[in-house]
Design a protein around this motif. Structure first.
Motif, PDB file in Angstrom:
ATOM      1  N   LEU A 160     -52.480  20.261  11.395  1.00 57.39           N
ATOM      2  CA  LEU A 160     -53.757  21.067  11.928  1.00 57.39           C
ATOM      3  C   LEU A 160     -54.914  20.180  11.209  1.00 57.39           C
ATOM      4  N   THR A 161     -55.933  20.425  11.821  1.00 55.85           N
ATOM      5  CA  THR A 161     -57.544  19.971  11.009  1.00 55.85           C
ATOM      6  C   THR A 161     -58.306  21.015  10.879  1.00 55.85           C
ATOM      7  N   LYS A 162     -57.990  22.202  11.096  1.00 51.18           N
ATOM      8  CA  LYS A 162     -58.970  23.355  10.800  1.00 51.18           C
ATOM      9  C   LYS A 162     -58.241  24.508  10.283  1.00 51.18           C
ATOM     10  N   GLY A 163     -58.699  25.446   9.695  1.00 49.80           N
ATOM     11  CA  GLY A 163     -58.289  26.429   8.686  1.00 49.80           C
ATOM     12  C   GLY A 163     -57.973  27.661   9.545  1.00 49.80           C
ATOM     13  N   GLY A 164     -57.800  28.670   8.579  1.00 51.99           N
ATOM     14  CA  GLY A 164     -57.439  30.131   9.419  1.00 51.99           C
ATOM     15  C   GLY A 164     -55.936  30.750   9.365  1.00 51.99           C
ATOM     16  N   ALA A 165     -55.389  29.795   9.097  1.00 53.85           N
ATOM     17  CA  ALA A 165     -53.935  30.420   8.772  1.00 53.85           C
ATOM     18  C   ALA A 165     -53.700  31.277   7.798  1.00 53.85           C
ATOM     19  N   LYS A 166     -52.897  32.411   7.738  1.00 62.15           N
ATOM     20  CA  LYS A 166     -52.734  33.236   6.589  1.00 62.15           C
ATOM     21  C   LYS A 166     -51.563  33.061   5.782  1.00 62.15           C
ATOM     22  N   VAL A 207     -40.312  29.837  -5.482  1.00 63.28           N
ATOM     23  CA  VAL A 207     -41.677  29.667  -5.073  1.00 63.28           C
ATOM     24  C   VAL A 207     -41.486  30.339  -3.385  1.00 63.28           C
ATOM     25  N   GLU A 208     -42.233  31.301  -3.123  1.00 60.54           N
ATOM     26  CA  GLU A 208     -41.822  31.470  -1.689  1.00 60.54           C
ATOM     27  C   GLU A 208     -43.197  31.597  -1.032  1.00 60.54           C
ATOM     28  N   ILE A 209     -42.977  30.552   0.032  1.00 56.64           N
ATOM     29  CA  ILE A 209     -44.465  30.511   0.874  1.00 56.64           C
ATOM     30  C   ILE A 209     -44.110  30.913   2.433  1.00 56.64           C
ATOM     31  N   LEU A 210     -45.087  31.991   2.541  1.00 55.03           N
ATOM     32  CA  LEU A 210     -44.799  32.426   4.098  1.00 55.03           C
ATOM     33  C   LEU A 210     -46.114  32.331   5.023  1.00 55.03           C
ATOM     34  N   LEU A 211     -45.862  32.321   6.186  1.00 54.91           N
ATOM     35  CA  LEU A 211     -46.898  32.342   7.181  1.00 54.91           C
ATOM     36  C   LEU A 211     -46.525  33.223   8.331  1.00 54.91           C
ATOM     37  N   TRP A 212     -47.490  34.077   8.192  1.00 57.92           N
ATOM     38  CA  TRP A 212     -47.024  35.404   9.299  1.00 57.92           C
ATOM     39  C   TRP A 212     -45.714  36.014   8.852  1.00 57.92           C
ATOM     40  N   ASP A 213     -45.370  36.279   7.596  1.00 61.47           N
ATOM     41  CA  ASP A 213     -44.187  36.712   6.834  1.00 61.47           C
ATOM     42  C   ASP A 213     -43.054  35.948   7.196  1.00 61.47           C
ATOM     43  N   ARG A 214     -43.083  34.747   7.677  1.00 60.69           N
ATOM     44  CA  ARG A 214     -41.871  33.915   8.049  1.00 60.69           C
ATOM     45  C   ARG A 214     -42.020  32.632   7.128  1.00 60.69           C
ATOM     46  N   PRO A 215     -40.871  32.270   6.367  1.00 56.15           N
ATOM     47  CA  PRO A 215     -40.920  31.193   5.567  1.00 56.15           C
ATOM     48  C   PRO A 215     -41.196  29.854   5.979  1.00 56.15           C
ATOM     49  N   ILE A 216     -42.064  29.148   5.333  1.00 53.68           N
ATOM     50  CA  ILE A 216     -42.283  27.639   5.849  1.00 53.68           C
ATOM     51  C   ILE A 216     -41.001  26.798   5.524  1.00 53.68           C
ATOM     52  N   ARG A 217     -40.927  25.501   5.999  1.00 54.27           N
ATOM     53  CA  ARG A 217     -40.149  24.652   5.968  1.00 54.27           C
ATOM     54  C   ARG A 217     -39.516  24.428   4.360  1.00 54.27           C
ATOM     55  N   ASN A 218     -38.511  24.509   4.227  1.00 53.60           N
ATOM     56  CA  ASN A 218     -37.720  24.568   3.024  1.00 53.60           C
ATOM     57  C   ASN A 218     -38.077  25.420   1.989  1.00 53.60           C
ATOM     58  N   SER A 219     -38.880  26.466   2.537  1.00 56.75           N
ATOM     59  CA  SER A 219     -39.033  27.508   1.329  1.00 56.75           C
ATOM     60  C   SER A 219     -37.882  28.526   1.381  1.00 56.75           C
ATOM     61  N   PRO A 220     -37.382  29.143   0.145  1.00 55.33           N
ATOM     62  CA  PRO A 220     -38.031  29.088  -1.009  1.00 55.33           C
ATOM     63  C   PRO A 220     -37.929  27.805  -1.833  1.00 55.33           C
ATOM     64  N   PHE A 221     -38.496  27.587  -2.612  1.00 54.33           N
ATOM     65  CA  PHE A 221     -38.443  26.430  -3.663  1.00 54.33           C
ATOM     66  C   PHE A 221     -37.676  26.887  -5.033  1.00 54.33           C
ATOM     67  N   GLN A 222     -36.829  26.262  -5.478  1.00 51.19           N
ATOM     68  CA  GLN A 222     -36.396  26.627  -6.869  1.00 51.19           C
ATOM     69  C   GLN A 222     -37.313  25.898  -7.876  1.00 51.19           C
ATOM     70  N   CYS A 223     -37.556  26.549  -9.024  1.00 51.19           N
ATOM     71  CA  CYS A 223     -38.835  26.176  -9.812  1.00 51.19           C
ATOM     72  C   CYS A 223     -38.324  26.617 -11.478  1.00 51.19           C
ATOM     73  N   HIS A 224     -38.519  25.524 -12.175  1.00 55.91           N
ATOM     74  CA  HIS A 224     -38.110  25.981 -13.745  1.00 55.91           C
ATOM     75  C   HIS A 224     -39.669  25.938 -14.415  1.00 55.91           C
ATOM     76  N   VAL A 225     -39.835  27.086 -15.234  1.00 60.43           N
ATOM     77  CA  VAL A 225     -40.835  27.177 -15.907  1.00 60.43           C
ATOM     78  C   VAL A 225     -40.634  26.921 -17.222  1.00 60.43           C
TER      79      VAL A 225
END
Length: 188
Positions: A78-84, A123-141
């Protein structure tokens, strides 16, 4: 249709400029070929992608950015914004911290992850309360080790260029070690 008119329909799956030729008895009809643009469709959570070191690990108390690329169901950028988009950092107890997402209005979004506690997170990334591709990601702090000097900077490289230079300010004593990791972009 019986009156000399015909209906033609098709569903393009790739964005870009198209040319359509309509011919009758080997000759172009008036105005043919027709050119038109096809834009990406609505963002699809299953096609949107995220990148950035923060998805896999970062140092406690030091912000780490991630970038989200919105894509449609056919993987067109996509080349425009607006997604939540929503981004959450979730610890091992299930406690969630929402992270601010900035819309760059070009189909990309930036979120900054930060926590003061070391440990394992997702790290959970959601669009319209649905996970994006490969989400959640495992992360070490990881903890910041006392006495270490941390330097962070953004560096932009252009494909095909001979390299990049970045000046760093550092203490006059000690060695500076810089390492780079190349992560090739994922293509559908």
């Amino acid at each position: 249709m019986g009156d000399g008119t015909y209906n033609v329909s098709f569903v393009p799956t790739l964005g870009g400029q198209y040319s359509m030729s309509i011919m009758m008895e080997g000759e172009h009809v008036h105005g043919s070929p027709f050119t038109f643009n096809v834009d990406a469709g609505e963002p699809d959570p299953t096609a949107c992608e995220a990148s950035g070191q923060g998805l896999f690990g970062f140092l406690a108390s030091i912000p780490s950015k991630i970038v989200i690329q919105a894509k449609d169901a056919f993987h067109n950028r996509l080349t425009k914004g607006g997604a939540k988009f929503k981004v959450f950092l979730v610890d091992s107890t299930g406690s969630m911290v929402a992270n601010k997402v900035i819309d760059n209005n070009d189909g990309t979004y930036v979120a900054e992850l930060k926590t003061s506690c070391e440990g394992e997170y997702s790290v959970e990334i959601l669009l319209w309360d649905r996970p994006i591709r490969n989400s959640p990601f495992q992360c070490h702090v990881s903890p910041v080790i006392a006495g270490e000097t941390q330097a962070t900077f953004d560096l932009e490289l252009v494909a095909g260029s001979r390299g990049a230079k970045k000046e760093l300010m550092a203490p006059s004593e000690g060695d500076i070690q810089v390492s780079t990791v190349f992560v090739p972009p994922a293509y559908p």
